[in-house]
Design a protein around this motif. Structure first.
Motif, short mmCIF file in Angstrom:
data_model
loop_
_atom_site.label_atom_id
_atom_site.label_comp_id
_atom_site.label_asym_id
_atom_site.label_seq_id
_atom_site.Cartn_x
_atom_site.Cartn_y
_atom_site.Cartn_z
N THR A 155 -11.57 2.97 -5.25
CA THR A 155 -10.90 1.98 -6.09
C THR A 155 -9.41 2.00 -5.82
N VAL A 156 -8.79 0.89 -6.11
CA VAL A 156 -7.34 0.79 -6.12
C VAL A 156 -6.96 0.30 -7.51
N THR A 157 -6.08 1.04 -8.18
CA THR A 157 -5.63 0.65 -9.50
C THR A 157 -4.15 0.34 -9.44
N VAL A 158 -3.80 -0.80 -10.00
CA VAL A 158 -2.39 -1.22 -10.05
C VAL A 158 -2.05 -1.50 -11.50
N TRP A 159 -0.92 -0.97 -11.93
CA TRP A 159 -0.48 -1.17 -13.31
C TRP A 159 0.77 -2.04 -13.35
N LEU A 160 0.88 -2.77 -14.41
CA LEU A 160 2.08 -3.55 -14.69
C LEU A 160 2.59 -3.12 -16.05
N GLN A 161 3.62 -2.29 -16.03
CA GLN A 161 4.25 -1.85 -17.28
C GLN A 161 5.29 -2.87 -17.67
N MET A 162 5.12 -3.44 -18.84
CA MET A 162 6.02 -4.50 -19.31
C MET A 162 6.76 -4.02 -20.54
N ASN A 163 8.06 -3.92 -20.44
CA ASN A 163 8.91 -3.48 -21.55
C ASN A 163 9.84 -4.60 -21.98
N THR A 164 10.39 -4.44 -23.14
CA THR A 164 11.35 -5.41 -23.68
C THR A 164 10.80 -6.83 -23.54
N LEU A 165 9.60 -7.01 -24.01
CA LEU A 165 8.94 -8.30 -23.85
C LEU A 165 9.61 -9.39 -24.66
N ARG B 187 0.81 -1.20 0.00
CA ARG B 187 0.00 0.00 0.00
C ARG B 187 0.86 1.28 0.00
N ASP B 188 2.04 1.18 0.59
CA ASP B 188 2.91 2.35 0.64
C ASP B 188 3.77 2.50 -0.61
N GLY B 189 3.59 1.61 -1.57
CA GLY B 189 4.30 1.74 -2.84
C GLY B 189 5.57 0.92 -2.96
N THR B 190 5.91 0.19 -1.94
CA THR B 190 7.09 -0.67 -2.01
C THR B 190 6.84 -1.79 -3.01
N THR B 191 7.80 -1.99 -3.89
CA THR B 191 7.65 -3.00 -4.93
C THR B 191 8.70 -4.10 -4.81
N HIS B 192 8.34 -5.26 -5.32
CA HIS B 192 9.25 -6.40 -5.40
C HIS B 192 8.99 -7.09 -6.72
N TYR B 193 10.03 -7.65 -7.31
CA TYR B 193 9.90 -8.28 -8.61
C TYR B 193 10.62 -9.62 -8.65
N ALA B 194 10.11 -10.49 -9.48
CA ALA B 194 10.82 -11.73 -9.76
C ALA B 194 12.06 -11.40 -10.58
N GLU B 195 13.09 -12.23 -10.41
CA GLU B 195 14.34 -11.97 -11.13
C GLU B 195 14.14 -11.98 -12.64
N SER B 196 13.21 -12.78 -13.10
CA SER B 196 13.00 -12.92 -14.54
C SER B 196 12.45 -11.66 -15.20
N VAL B 197 11.89 -10.75 -14.40
CA VAL B 197 11.30 -9.54 -14.98
C VAL B 197 11.95 -8.27 -14.46
N LYS B 198 12.84 -8.40 -13.51
CA LYS B 198 13.46 -7.22 -12.90
C LYS B 198 14.19 -6.40 -13.96
N GLY B 199 13.95 -5.10 -13.94
CA GLY B 199 14.56 -4.22 -14.93
C GLY B 199 13.73 -4.06 -16.19
N ARG B 200 12.75 -4.91 -16.39
CA ARG B 200 11.88 -4.81 -17.57
C ARG B 200 10.45 -4.45 -17.21
#
Length: 120
Positions: free
Chosen positions: A77-87, A53-66
């Motif tokens: 409402t709560v909206t969460v986005w997943l921006q996916m680059n270099t797919l 809720r405070d904005g702290t994020t964690h990622y799997a190694e396979s997607v980190k940086g992308r």
């Protein structure tokens, strides 16, 4: 009760980008973290990343940086986005968002999923 709806999936070529959205409605004040998962048929669901809720994020190694997860906490409402680059083709899957309530030890609510297909 919380209701989650994902959108934004589609087909892209390798190296392209997509932005998925997950909109939570209902008792959103109960929501602590929201996570993204993905699944390929006949394979185990894979955790992609999450945001508290405070904005702290964690990622799997396979997607980190992308991939980047962001969040907006509105009143109703709560909206969460997943921006996916270099797919990559291996990112092809059905993507789900999930939310858990404060004090919970597991994801309590799940969306219906949105398909992402990356072609080479």
């Amino acid at each position: 009760q919380v209701h989650l709806v994902e959108s934004g999936g589609g087909s892209v070529q390798t190296g392209g980008s997509l932005k998925l959205s997950c909109v939570a409605s209902g008792r959103v004040e109960r929501i602590d973290a929201v996570g993204w998962y993905r699944q390929i048929p006949w394979k185990q669901r894979e955790w992609v990343g999450g945001i508290s809720r405070d904005g702290t994020t964690h990622y799997a190694e396979s997607v980190k940086g992308r991939f980047t997860i962001s969040r907006d906490n509105a009143k109703d409402t709560v909206t969460v986005w997943l921006q996916m680059n270099t797919l990559k083709p291996e990112d092809t899957a059905t993507y789900y968002c999930a939310a858990y309530e404060y004090g919970s030890s597991r994801y309590d609510y799940w969306g219906q999923g949105t398909q992402v297909t990356v072609s080479s």
